[in-house]
Scaffold this motif. Structure first.
Motif, mmCIF file in Angstrom:
data_model
loop_
_atom_site.group_PDB
_atom_site.id
_atom_site.type_symbol
_atom_site.label_atom_id
_atom_site.label_comp_id
_atom_site.label_asym_id
_atom_site.label_seq_id
_atom_site.Cartn_x
_atom_site.Cartn_y
_atom_site.Cartn_z
ATOM 1 N N MET A 16 31.274 1.094 54.619
ATOM 2 C CA MET A 16 31.498 2.292 53.812
ATOM 3 C C MET A 16 32.195 3.389 54.613
ATOM 4 O O MET A 16 33.012 4.135 54.069
ATOM 5 C CB MET A 16 30.163 2.806 53.250
ATOM 6 N N VAL A 68 35.852 2.467 54.684
ATOM 7 C CA VAL A 68 36.461 2.738 53.378
ATOM 8 C C VAL A 68 36.715 4.236 53.231
ATOM 9 O O VAL A 68 37.778 4.671 52.772
ATOM 10 C CB VAL A 68 35.555 2.220 52.245
ATOM 11 N N HIS A 69 35.740 5.045 53.641
ATOM 12 C CA HIS A 69 35.880 6.506 53.544
ATOM 13 C C HIS A 69 37.033 7.006 54.403
ATOM 14 O O HIS A 69 37.816 7.865 53.972
ATOM 15 C CB HIS A 69 34.565 7.163 53.989
ATOM 16 N N GLN A 76 40.333 6.159 52.828
ATOM 17 C CA GLN A 76 40.570 7.026 51.686
ATOM 18 C C GLN A 76 41.214 8.335 52.137
ATOM 19 O O GLN A 76 42.098 8.875 51.463
ATOM 20 C CB GLN A 76 39.247 7.301 50.962
ATOM 21 N N ASP A 112 38.931 7.965 44.330
ATOM 22 C CA ASP A 112 37.903 6.917 44.327
ATOM 23 C C ASP A 112 38.367 5.669 43.567
ATOM 24 O O ASP A 112 38.253 4.550 44.090
ATOM 25 C CB ASP A 112 36.603 7.461 43.735
ATOM 26 N N MET A 131 41.076 3.927 45.577
ATOM 27 C CA MET A 131 40.552 3.262 46.773
ATOM 28 C C MET A 131 39.950 1.916 46.409
ATOM 29 O O MET A 131 40.148 0.915 47.105
ATOM 30 C CB MET A 131 39.501 4.156 47.444
ATOM 31 N N GLU A 132 39.217 1.869 45.295
ATOM 32 C CA GLU A 132 38.638 0.606 44.846
ATOM 33 C C GLU A 132 39.750 -0.420 44.559
ATOM 34 O O GLU A 132 39.675 -1.570 44.992
ATOM 35 C CB GLU A 132 37.791 0.816 43.590
ATOM 36 N N PRO A 145 33.102 -2.657 47.088
ATOM 37 C CA PRO A 145 32.543 -1.371 46.640
ATOM 38 C C PRO A 145 33.338 -0.793 45.478
ATOM 39 O O PRO A 145 34.567 -0.749 45.530
ATOM 40 C CB PRO A 145 32.651 -0.479 47.886
ATOM 41 N N GLU A 154 34.187 2.366 42.591
ATOM 42 C CA GLU A 154 34.511 3.780 42.776
ATOM 43 C C GLU A 154 33.265 4.662 42.824
ATOM 44 O O GLU A 154 33.241 5.680 43.535
ATOM 45 C CB GLU A 154 35.443 4.263 41.668
ATOM 46 N N ILE A 197 31.854 4.459 46.341
ATOM 47 C CA ILE A 197 32.709 5.235 47.241
ATOM 48 C C ILE A 197 32.444 6.723 47.068
ATOM 49 O O ILE A 197 32.354 7.477 48.047
ATOM 50 C CB ILE A 197 34.188 4.893 46.969
ATOM 51 N N ARG A 208 30.768 9.624 49.876
ATOM 52 C CA ARG A 208 31.361 10.921 50.191
ATOM 53 C C ARG A 208 30.383 12.053 49.906
ATOM 54 O O ARG A 208 30.259 13.005 50.689
ATOM 55 C CB ARG A 208 32.651 11.123 49.389
#
Length: 328
Positions: free
Chosen positions: A59, A62-63, A66, A73, A76-77, A99, A101, A104, A108
């Motif tokens: 995660m 992924v963040h 992004q 969100d 990103m997915e 993951p 949206e 995600i 955040r």
């Protein structure tokens, strides 16, 4: 990543390396993962209450992607499904769940709730200081305007009340300001504050100092900061207003002052580099959220990442990995 899908396996066997792959491979090597994971882990959801959470490192990656690529969100997915290099960087595979949206978004919001972005910048800078990359002998202070949507076509029928407009030159801007204190030697950001766009630069100058610098460089917008600051004994190198220099009579004194101002400008230019990285490299030219708090969280994260990106070659040299391999 436990097992590759056929698509990921075919992708891994290709020969040409894209710029995105090179970027992600470099950042994989230079980010202090253990430091950041230890910061977030105490507040990250634990397994045992409902659906097991994704691994924290997944995660976090992924963040960060992004923020690097300026994705919403949902975008990103979709990127995790469509772009193999991003999926592999995160340690994900199409053979297992990706993951969504909402997941995600929740990650955040977790960082926002516990105000971890400021601590991320602090710990990244501590890591860079221990590596000898941030000397803190002098500070450059500067600010930039980040635009916000000025339209009133929304549910409230009004613009964001925490953003304001200001005039720069002959043009009006609506949004917020990001104020930074930059290490004079390395060009890395050590302090960040945010205000509405109409806040005067000089009012934030004192809050951009870390307390150990001996000299401060600033443009003409910070005129008077040396008199307002509570800390005395600092050498404030503030640019003269251009009009006052032009008005001087021609002669040796004017040439001497112009030479001095040129030297100041060459040092202040170092403080512009983080803005270039955030705005051009990461594409952050307009706020994504409403209100100062959420946008400040993103800006703090972006400057922490810009420090790592700007220092990446020196960090890779310290580890002996000038040409990082794809280490997923």
């Amino acid at each position: 990543m436990d097992q590759m899908s056929f698509g990921d396996g075919e992708y891994a066997s290709k020969r040409k390396r894209t710029r995105r792959e090179t970027f992600l491979a470099e950042m994989e090597q230079v980010i202090p993962w253990t430091i950041l994971l230890n910061l977030i882990e105490p507040v990250y959801p634990k397994a045992g209450n409902g659906r097991p959470p994704y691994p924290l490192k997944v995660m976090l990656k992924v963040h960060l992607m992004q923020n690097w690529f300026g994705l919403s969100d949902p975008a990103m997915e979709e990127a995790l499904y469509e772009i193999a290099s991003m999926r592999q960087f995160a340690g994900l595979s199409l053979t297992k769940p990706i993951p969504d949206e909402t997941t995600i978004l929740n990650f955040r919001r977790l960082l926002e709730k516990y105000e971890l972005a400021a601590e991320i910048l602090l710990r990244v800078n501590g890591y860079l200081t221990r590596k000898g990359l941030m000397l803190k002998r002098g500070t450059i202070v500067d600010a930039t305007i980040i635009a916000a949507p000025s339209s009133t076509k929304n549910a409230e029928g009004e613009r964001d009340p925490e953003m304001h407009q200001t005039k720069k030159g002959e043009q009006w801007y609506f949004g917020m300001k990001a104020h930074i204190g930059v290490d004079m030697d390395s060009g890395l950001v050590h302090t960040v504050t945010t205000t509405p766009a109409n806040e005067a630069d000089v009012s934030e100058a004192e809050y951009l100092l870390h307390g150990k610098e001996q000299v401060v460089y600033a443009d003409a917008g910070y005129t008077g900061a040396d008199k307002c600051a509570a800390r005395k004994g600092l050498d404030w190198q503030i640019a003269r207003k251009r009009g006052s220099v032009k008005a001087l009579p021609e002669g040796r004194k004017k040439r001497s002052i112009e030479k001095e101002e040129k030297h100041k400008a060459s040092i202040r230019a170092i403080g512009e580099h983080p803005f270039r990285v955030v705005k051009r490299q990461f594409g952050y030219v307009k706020v994504r959220f409403k209100g100062l708090a959420k946008n400040t969280t993103q800006i703090l994260t972006l400057f922490a990442l810009s420090n790592l990106w700007m220092a990446r070659k020196r960090l890779l040299a310290l580890t002996g990995r000038l040409r990082p391999q794809m280490a997923y």
